[in-house]
Write a protein that holds these residues in place. Structure first.
Motif, short mmCIF file in Angstrom:
data_model
loop_
_atom_site.label_atom_id
_atom_site.label_comp_id
_atom_site.label_asym_id
_atom_site.label_seq_id
_atom_site.Cartn_x
_atom_site.Cartn_y
_atom_site.Cartn_z
N ILE A 244 0.83 -1.21 0.00
CA ILE A 244 0.00 0.00 0.00
C ILE A 244 0.87 1.26 0.00
CG2 ILE A 244 -1.68 1.32 1.35
CD1 ILE A 244 -2.90 -1.38 2.19
N SER B 271 1.01 3.74 -3.21
CA SER B 271 0.57 5.12 -2.94
C SER B 271 1.68 6.11 -3.29
CB SER B 271 0.16 5.28 -1.48
OG SER B 271 -0.91 4.41 -1.14
N MET C 200 2.29 6.31 -7.04
CA MET C 200 1.22 7.08 -7.68
C MET C 200 1.45 8.58 -7.51
SD MET C 200 -2.82 7.18 -6.68
CE MET C 200 -2.40 7.88 -5.06
N LEU C 201 1.76 9.01 -6.29
CA LEU C 201 1.93 10.44 -6.01
C LEU C 201 3.15 11.01 -6.72
CD1 LEU C 201 1.03 10.49 -2.20
CD2 LEU C 201 -0.37 11.33 -4.11
N LEU D 169 -2.91 3.77 -9.10
CA LEU D 169 -4.16 3.97 -8.37
C LEU D 169 -5.08 2.77 -8.54
CD1 LEU D 169 -6.16 5.70 -6.75
CD2 LEU D 169 -6.86 6.75 -8.93
N LEU E 52 -3.77 0.02 -6.50
CA LEU E 52 -3.97 0.32 -5.08
C LEU E 52 -5.39 -0.03 -4.65
CD1 LEU E 52 -2.79 1.53 -2.48
CD2 LEU E 52 -3.52 3.78 -3.29
N SER F 127 -6.22 -3.02 -2.02
CA SER F 127 -6.94 -2.66 -0.80
C SER F 127 -8.19 -3.50 -0.60
CB SER F 127 -7.31 -1.17 -0.82
OG SER F 127 -6.15 -0.36 -0.92
#
Length: 394
Positions: free
Chosen positions: A75, A79, A82-83, A170, A173, A177
Protein backbone atom coordinates in the motif's frame (compact mmCIF):
# COMPACT_ATOMS: atom_id res chain seq x y z
CA UNK A 1 -6.68 -16.37 0.37
CA UNK A 2 -7.59 -14.75 -2.99
CA UNK A 3 -8.33 -16.93 -5.99
CA UNK A 4 -5.12 -17.69 -7.89
CA UNK A 5 -6.76 -16.52 -11.12
CA UNK A 6 -6.84 -13.04 -9.53
CA UNK A 7 -3.82 -13.21 -7.22
CA UNK A 8 -1.13 -14.10 -9.78
CA UNK A 9 -2.09 -11.39 -12.32
CA UNK A 10 -2.36 -8.91 -9.44
CA UNK A 11 1.13 -9.73 -8.12
CA UNK A 12 2.50 -9.66 -11.67
CA UNK A 13 0.93 -6.25 -12.26
CA UNK A 14 2.60 -4.96 -9.07
CA UNK A 15 6.05 -6.16 -10.18
CA UNK A 16 5.39 -4.72 -13.65
CA UNK A 17 5.42 -1.13 -12.36
CA UNK A 18 9.21 -1.22 -12.64
CA UNK A 19 9.57 -2.22 -16.33
CA UNK A 20 6.62 0.03 -17.21
CA UNK A 21 8.18 3.03 -15.46
CA UNK A 22 11.52 2.32 -17.16
CA UNK A 23 10.38 1.53 -20.70
CA UNK A 24 7.24 3.62 -21.26
CA UNK A 25 9.11 6.92 -21.31
CA UNK A 26 11.99 5.76 -23.52
CA UNK A 27 10.31 6.98 -26.76
CA UNK A 28 9.85 10.40 -25.11
CA UNK A 29 13.50 11.04 -24.21
CA UNK A 30 14.14 13.44 -27.07
CA UNK A 31 10.89 15.27 -26.30
CA UNK A 32 11.84 15.50 -22.61
CA UNK A 33 15.24 16.94 -23.48
CA UNK A 34 13.64 19.60 -25.65
CA UNK A 35 11.01 20.37 -23.02
CA UNK A 36 13.66 20.90 -20.30
CA UNK A 37 16.14 22.68 -22.62
CA UNK A 38 18.58 19.93 -21.72
CA UNK A 39 20.68 17.37 -23.56
CA UNK A 40 19.38 13.88 -24.19
CA UNK A 41 22.40 12.46 -22.34
CA UNK A 42 21.26 14.29 -19.21
CA UNK A 43 17.76 12.87 -19.60
CA UNK A 44 19.26 9.41 -20.05
CA UNK A 45 20.80 9.74 -16.59
CA UNK A 46 17.28 9.38 -15.23
CA UNK A 47 17.44 5.71 -16.20
CA UNK A 48 20.58 5.11 -14.11
CA UNK A 49 19.05 7.09 -11.25
CA UNK A 50 15.91 4.98 -11.46
CA UNK A 51 17.88 1.74 -11.22
CA UNK A 52 19.91 3.13 -8.31
CA UNK A 53 16.76 4.24 -6.51
CA UNK A 54 15.14 0.87 -7.07
CA UNK A 55 18.13 -1.03 -5.68
CA UNK A 56 18.35 1.22 -2.61
CA UNK A 57 14.59 0.92 -2.11
CA UNK A 58 14.74 -2.87 -2.12
CA UNK A 59 17.57 -2.83 0.43
CA UNK A 60 15.57 -0.47 2.63
CA UNK A 61 12.12 -2.02 2.48
CA UNK A 62 13.02 -5.75 2.38
CA UNK A 63 13.77 -6.07 6.13
CA UNK A 64 10.93 -3.67 7.00
CA UNK A 65 8.44 -5.92 5.18
CA UNK A 66 9.68 -8.90 7.20
CA UNK A 67 9.01 -7.02 10.45
CA UNK A 68 5.71 -5.21 9.84
CA UNK A 69 4.14 -7.42 7.15
CA UNK A 70 3.87 -7.32 3.39
CA UNK A 71 0.47 -5.69 2.85
CA UNK A 72 1.38 -2.29 4.43
CA UNK A 73 4.46 -2.13 2.22
CA UNK A 74 2.41 -2.80 -0.93
CA UNK A 75 0.00 0.00 0.00
CA UNK A 76 2.81 2.41 0.90
CA UNK A 77 4.73 1.56 -2.28
CA UNK A 78 1.78 1.93 -4.65
CA UNK A 79 0.57 5.12 -2.94
CA UNK A 80 4.02 6.68 -3.11
CA UNK A 81 4.58 5.57 -6.70
CA UNK A 82 1.22 7.08 -7.68
CA UNK A 83 1.93 10.44 -6.01
CA UNK A 84 5.45 10.74 -7.40
CA UNK A 85 4.27 9.77 -10.91
CA UNK A 86 1.61 12.47 -10.66
CA UNK A 87 4.25 14.98 -9.54
CA UNK A 88 6.48 14.05 -12.49
CA UNK A 89 3.69 15.06 -14.87
CA UNK A 90 3.99 18.67 -13.62
CA UNK A 91 7.79 18.98 -13.54
CA UNK A 92 9.30 21.92 -15.42
CA UNK A 93 13.06 21.45 -14.92
CA UNK A 94 15.49 18.57 -15.43
CA UNK A 95 16.95 18.64 -11.90
CA UNK A 96 13.59 18.04 -10.27
CA UNK A 97 12.74 15.42 -12.88
CA UNK A 98 15.91 13.45 -12.08
CA UNK A 99 15.27 13.66 -8.35
CA UNK A 100 11.66 12.52 -8.65
CA UNK A 101 12.62 9.60 -10.90
CA UNK A 102 14.97 8.40 -8.16
CA UNK A 103 12.20 8.80 -5.57
CA UNK A 104 9.65 7.07 -7.83
CA UNK A 105 11.87 3.98 -8.04
CA UNK A 106 12.78 4.06 -4.35
CA UNK A 107 9.20 4.12 -3.06
CA UNK A 108 7.93 1.75 -5.77
CA UNK A 109 10.40 -0.88 -4.56
CA UNK A 110 8.38 -1.12 -1.33
CA UNK A 111 5.54 -2.72 -3.30
CA UNK A 112 7.59 -5.03 -5.51
CA UNK A 113 10.02 -6.41 -2.92
CA UNK A 114 7.24 -8.32 -1.12
CA UNK A 115 5.89 -10.17 -4.16
CA UNK A 116 8.24 -13.20 -4.04
CA UNK A 117 7.31 -13.65 -0.38
CA UNK A 118 3.63 -13.80 -1.29
CA UNK A 119 4.40 -16.33 -4.04
CA UNK A 120 6.31 -18.52 -1.59
CA UNK A 121 3.37 -18.31 0.84
CA UNK A 122 0.95 -19.55 -1.82
CA UNK A 123 3.06 -22.19 -3.57
CA UNK A 124 5.28 -23.47 -0.77
CA UNK A 125 7.65 -26.12 -2.11
CA UNK A 126 6.46 -25.28 -5.65
CA UNK A 127 7.62 -21.67 -5.37
CA UNK A 128 9.41 -21.90 -8.72
CA UNK A 129 6.06 -22.69 -10.37
CA UNK A 130 4.54 -19.48 -9.03
CA UNK A 131 7.65 -17.49 -9.95
CA UNK A 132 7.32 -18.79 -13.50
CA UNK A 133 3.72 -17.60 -13.73
CA UNK A 134 4.64 -14.12 -12.48
CA UNK A 135 7.69 -13.91 -14.76
CA UNK A 136 5.57 -14.99 -17.71
CA UNK A 137 3.05 -12.20 -17.22
CA UNK A 138 5.63 -9.62 -16.18
CA UNK A 139 7.68 -10.13 -19.36
CA UNK A 140 4.83 -8.64 -21.33
CA UNK A 141 5.49 -5.27 -19.67
CA UNK A 142 8.92 -4.45 -21.19
CA UNK A 143 7.77 -5.96 -24.48
CA UNK A 144 4.77 -3.65 -24.89
CA UNK A 145 5.81 -0.64 -22.77
CA UNK A 146 7.77 1.23 -25.49
CA UNK A 147 4.88 0.71 -27.91
CA UNK A 148 2.45 2.05 -25.30
CA UNK A 149 4.74 5.03 -24.75
CA UNK A 150 4.86 5.75 -28.48
CA UNK A 151 1.08 5.50 -28.74
CA UNK A 152 0.64 7.89 -25.80
CA UNK A 153 2.92 10.40 -27.53
CA UNK A 154 0.61 10.23 -30.56
CA UNK A 155 -2.30 11.25 -28.29
CA UNK A 156 -0.52 13.92 -26.26
CA UNK A 157 2.85 15.01 -24.87
CA UNK A 158 5.22 13.29 -22.41
CA UNK A 159 3.23 14.46 -19.37
CA UNK A 160 0.49 12.00 -20.31
CA UNK A 161 2.87 9.05 -19.78
CA UNK A 162 3.25 9.88 -16.08
CA UNK A 163 -0.47 10.58 -15.68
CA UNK A 164 -1.13 7.06 -16.99
CA UNK A 165 1.52 5.55 -14.67
CA UNK A 166 -0.19 7.32 -11.75
CA UNK A 167 -3.59 5.97 -12.84
CA UNK A 168 -2.12 2.46 -13.19
CA UNK A 169 -0.80 2.63 -9.61
CA UNK A 170 -4.16 3.97 -8.37
CA UNK A 171 -6.05 1.10 -10.03
CA UNK A 172 -3.67 -1.41 -8.45
CA UNK A 173 -3.97 0.32 -5.08
CA UNK A 174 -7.76 -0.04 -5.16
CA UNK A 175 -7.48 -3.68 -6.20
CA UNK A 176 -4.93 -4.47 -3.47
CA UNK A 177 -6.94 -2.66 -0.80
CA UNK A 178 -10.05 -4.65 -1.59
CA UNK A 179 -8.77 -8.04 -2.76
CA UNK A 180 -5.32 -8.74 -1.30
CA UNK A 181 -5.96 -10.62 1.94
CA UNK A 182 -3.34 -13.25 2.77
CA UNK A 183 -2.92 -15.34 5.95
CA UNK A 184 0.52 -13.83 6.60
CA UNK A 185 -1.01 -10.36 6.82
CA UNK A 186 -2.54 -11.24 10.19
CA UNK A 187 -0.04 -13.82 11.49
CA UNK A 188 2.17 -11.49 13.52
CA UNK A 189 3.93 -14.38 15.24
CA UNK A 190 5.44 -15.49 11.92
CA UNK A 191 7.19 -12.19 11.27
CA UNK A 192 10.89 -11.61 11.72
CA UNK A 193 12.06 -10.08 14.98
CA UNK A 194 15.50 -9.30 13.63
CA UNK A 195 16.85 -5.77 13.41
CA UNK A 196 17.44 -4.17 10.02
CA UNK A 197 21.06 -5.31 9.83
CA UNK A 198 20.30 -8.49 11.75
CA UNK A 199 17.99 -9.59 8.95
CA UNK A 200 20.78 -9.16 6.41
CA UNK A 201 23.13 -11.09 8.70
CA UNK A 202 20.65 -13.99 8.68
CA UNK A 203 20.52 -14.01 4.88
CA UNK A 204 24.28 -13.84 4.34
CA UNK A 205 25.14 -16.42 7.01
CA UNK A 206 22.49 -18.99 6.11
CA UNK A 207 24.21 -22.24 5.04
CA UNK A 208 23.83 -23.21 1.39
CA UNK A 209 22.53 -19.80 0.24
CA UNK A 210 25.50 -17.80 -1.05
CA UNK A 211 26.24 -19.92 -4.12
CA UNK A 212 22.57 -20.11 -5.10
CA UNK A 213 22.34 -16.31 -4.83
CA UNK A 214 25.50 -16.11 -6.94
CA UNK A 215 23.89 -18.45 -9.50
CA UNK A 216 20.94 -16.09 -9.86
CA UNK A 217 23.25 -13.08 -10.10
CA UNK A 218 25.33 -14.66 -12.88
CA UNK A 219 22.15 -15.60 -14.75
CA UNK A 220 21.04 -11.99 -14.51
CA UNK A 221 24.45 -10.83 -15.74
CA UNK A 222 23.98 -12.99 -18.85
CA UNK A 223 20.55 -11.37 -19.39
CA UNK A 224 22.02 -7.88 -19.10
CA UNK A 225 24.77 -8.80 -21.55
CA UNK A 226 22.09 -9.71 -24.05
CA UNK A 227 20.00 -6.58 -23.38
CA UNK A 228 23.05 -4.33 -23.63
CA UNK A 229 24.68 -5.91 -26.67
CA UNK A 230 21.75 -7.10 -28.79
CA UNK A 231 21.10 -3.75 -30.58
CA UNK A 232 24.81 -3.50 -31.49
CA UNK A 233 25.09 -7.17 -32.48
CA UNK A 234 22.00 -7.25 -34.67
CA UNK A 235 22.17 -3.79 -36.24
CA UNK A 236 25.91 -3.02 -36.34
CA UNK A 237 27.62 -6.40 -36.60
CA UNK A 238 25.01 -8.06 -38.83
CA UNK A 239 23.64 -4.89 -40.45
CA UNK A 240 19.96 -5.58 -39.78
CA UNK A 241 17.36 -2.81 -39.80
CA UNK A 242 15.37 -1.69 -36.77
CA UNK A 243 12.23 -3.56 -37.76
CA UNK A 244 13.99 -6.91 -38.07
CA UNK A 245 15.84 -6.24 -34.81
CA UNK A 246 12.50 -5.65 -33.05
CA UNK A 247 11.15 -8.94 -34.43
CA UNK A 248 14.23 -10.91 -33.36
CA UNK A 249 14.24 -9.27 -29.92
CA UNK A 250 10.56 -10.20 -29.49
CA UNK A 251 11.37 -13.76 -30.56
CA UNK A 252 13.86 -14.08 -27.70
CA UNK A 253 11.32 -12.66 -25.25
CA UNK A 254 8.91 -15.27 -26.60
CA UNK A 255 11.50 -17.97 -25.86
CA UNK A 256 11.72 -16.72 -22.28
CA UNK A 257 7.95 -16.81 -21.92
CA UNK A 258 7.70 -20.31 -23.37
CA UNK A 259 10.45 -21.49 -21.01
CA UNK A 260 8.48 -20.17 -18.04
CA UNK A 261 5.37 -22.00 -19.24
CA UNK A 262 7.34 -25.25 -19.51
CA UNK A 263 8.96 -24.71 -16.12
CA UNK A 264 5.61 -24.06 -14.44
CA UNK A 265 4.27 -27.35 -15.80
CA UNK A 266 7.14 -29.66 -14.84
CA UNK A 267 9.02 -28.09 -11.91
CA UNK A 268 6.57 -29.66 -9.44
CA UNK A 269 7.58 -33.08 -10.70
CA UNK A 270 11.35 -32.64 -10.88
CA UNK A 271 12.09 -29.91 -8.32
CA UNK A 272 13.95 -26.62 -8.60
CA UNK A 273 17.40 -28.06 -7.92
CA UNK A 274 17.19 -30.54 -10.78
CA UNK A 275 15.61 -28.01 -13.13
CA UNK A 276 18.41 -25.56 -12.39
CA UNK A 277 21.13 -28.14 -13.02
CA UNK A 278 19.62 -29.43 -16.27
CA UNK A 279 18.90 -25.92 -17.59
CA UNK A 280 22.46 -24.84 -16.75
CA UNK A 281 23.90 -27.83 -18.62
CA UNK A 282 21.75 -27.17 -21.68
CA UNK A 283 22.50 -23.43 -21.55
CA UNK A 284 26.22 -24.23 -21.54
CA UNK A 285 25.76 -26.29 -24.72
CA UNK A 286 23.71 -23.54 -26.42
CA UNK A 287 26.19 -20.89 -25.24
CA UNK A 288 29.14 -22.87 -26.59
CA UNK A 289 27.37 -23.18 -29.94
CA UNK A 290 26.63 -19.42 -29.90
CA UNK A 291 30.28 -18.61 -29.29
CA UNK A 292 31.39 -21.07 -31.97
CA UNK A 293 29.19 -19.65 -34.75
CA UNK A 294 30.46 -16.16 -33.99
CA UNK A 295 34.10 -17.24 -33.85
CA UNK A 296 33.55 -18.76 -37.29
CA UNK A 297 31.92 -15.55 -38.52
CA UNK A 298 28.72 -17.24 -39.70
CA UNK A 299 25.58 -15.30 -40.69
CA UNK A 300 23.10 -13.90 -38.19
CA UNK A 301 20.73 -16.82 -38.78
CA UNK A 302 23.02 -19.07 -36.73
CA UNK A 303 23.28 -16.53 -33.89
CA UNK A 304 19.48 -16.25 -33.78
CA UNK A 305 19.10 -20.04 -33.81
CA UNK A 306 21.48 -20.41 -30.86
CA UNK A 307 20.10 -17.46 -28.86
CA UNK A 308 16.49 -18.70 -28.81
CA UNK A 309 17.16 -21.87 -26.75
CA UNK A 310 19.91 -20.12 -24.79
CA UNK A 311 17.54 -17.38 -23.58
CA UNK A 312 14.89 -19.98 -22.73
CA UNK A 313 17.32 -21.95 -20.56
CA UNK A 314 18.41 -18.72 -18.85
CA UNK A 315 14.77 -18.08 -17.95
CA UNK A 316 14.45 -21.50 -16.29
CA UNK A 317 17.75 -21.00 -14.45
CA UNK A 318 16.66 -17.61 -13.12
CA UNK A 319 13.33 -18.54 -11.56
CA UNK A 320 14.65 -21.77 -10.03
CA UNK A 321 17.76 -20.15 -8.53
CA UNK A 322 15.53 -17.54 -6.87
CA UNK A 323 13.05 -20.16 -5.66
CA UNK A 324 15.81 -22.24 -4.04
CA UNK A 325 17.02 -19.19 -2.10
CA UNK A 326 13.52 -18.18 -0.97
CA UNK A 327 12.80 -21.72 0.23
CA UNK A 328 15.65 -21.34 2.71
CA UNK A 329 13.84 -18.60 4.64
CA UNK A 330 10.62 -18.56 6.63
CA UNK A 331 10.65 -15.02 8.04
CA UNK A 332 13.26 -13.11 6.03
CA UNK A 333 11.90 -13.53 2.49
CA UNK A 334 11.72 -9.77 1.98
CA UNK A 335 15.34 -9.33 2.97
CA UNK A 336 16.40 -12.25 0.77
CA UNK A 337 14.49 -10.72 -2.16
CA UNK A 338 16.22 -7.39 -1.55
CA UNK A 339 19.64 -9.06 -1.60
CA UNK A 340 18.85 -10.97 -4.79
CA UNK A 341 17.40 -7.94 -6.58
CA UNK A 342 20.12 -5.50 -5.59
CA UNK A 343 22.97 -7.85 -6.49
CA UNK A 344 21.32 -8.65 -9.82
CA UNK A 345 20.95 -5.01 -10.79
CA UNK A 346 24.44 -4.19 -9.55
CA UNK A 347 26.09 -7.06 -11.39
CA UNK A 348 23.95 -6.40 -14.47
CA UNK A 349 25.26 -2.84 -14.53
CA UNK A 350 28.76 -4.28 -15.11
CA UNK A 351 27.68 -5.79 -18.44
CA UNK A 352 28.06 -2.53 -20.36
CA UNK A 353 31.57 -1.65 -19.12
CA UNK A 354 32.81 -5.22 -19.63
CA UNK A 355 31.41 -5.38 -23.15
CA UNK A 356 33.12 -2.07 -23.89
CA UNK A 357 36.39 -3.36 -22.38
CA UNK A 358 36.43 -6.44 -24.61
CA UNK A 359 35.06 -4.68 -27.69
CA UNK A 360 36.26 -6.19 -30.97
CA UNK A 361 33.55 -5.03 -33.37
CA UNK A 362 32.13 -8.57 -33.46
CA UNK A 363 29.62 -10.62 -31.47
CA UNK A 364 32.37 -12.73 -29.87
CA UNK A 365 32.73 -10.76 -26.56
CA UNK A 366 28.96 -10.79 -26.03
CA UNK A 367 28.82 -14.56 -26.66
CA UNK A 368 31.88 -15.28 -24.50
CA UNK A 369 30.63 -13.25 -21.51
CA UNK A 370 27.22 -14.95 -21.60
CA UNK A 371 28.83 -18.38 -21.82
CA UNK A 372 31.25 -17.50 -19.02
CA UNK A 373 28.38 -16.49 -16.75
CA UNK A 374 26.59 -19.80 -17.39
CA UNK A 375 29.79 -21.77 -16.75
CA UNK A 376 30.16 -20.00 -13.40
CA UNK A 377 26.61 -21.04 -12.51
CA UNK A 378 27.58 -24.60 -13.39
CA UNK A 379 30.62 -24.35 -11.12
CA UNK A 380 28.50 -23.01 -8.26
CA UNK A 381 26.02 -25.85 -8.68
CA UNK A 382 28.83 -28.42 -8.77
CA UNK A 383 30.17 -27.07 -5.46
CA UNK A 384 26.72 -27.25 -3.83
CA UNK A 385 25.97 -30.72 -5.25
CA UNK A 386 26.21 -32.38 -1.83
CA UNK A 387 24.30 -29.68 0.06
CA UNK A 388 21.15 -30.74 2.01
CA UNK A 389 17.85 -30.79 0.10
CA UNK A 390 15.87 -27.53 0.25
CA UNK A 391 12.42 -28.93 0.53
CA UNK A 392 11.84 -29.79 -3.10
CA UNK A 393 12.48 -32.90 -5.12
CA UNK A 394 16.22 -33.25 -5.67
Amino acid sequence: MPNLALLIPMLSAIVAITPLAIDMYLPAMATLAASFNSSITTVQQSLSLYLAGYGLGMLTFGPIADRIGRRPLVIIGLSGFMLVSLSLAFVTNIELFLGLRFLQAFIGAAATVVVPGYIKEVYGSNTAKGMSYVSLIMMLAPLIAPTIGSFILELGDWHLIFFILAFYALALLILVSTKLRMPSDTQIENRSQKSFFGAYAVVFTKPGVKLHIASGVMTSFAFFCYLTASPFVYMEVFGLDKSLFAILFSTNVGALMLANVINSRIVGRFGSRRMLKVATFLAAIAGSALLTVNLLGLSYHYTVAMLIPFMGFLGIMSVNADAIVLMKFQKETGTATAVIGTLRFGCGALAGPLLALFYTGTAVPFSALMLGAVCLVGLFQFITHHSPPLGDAA
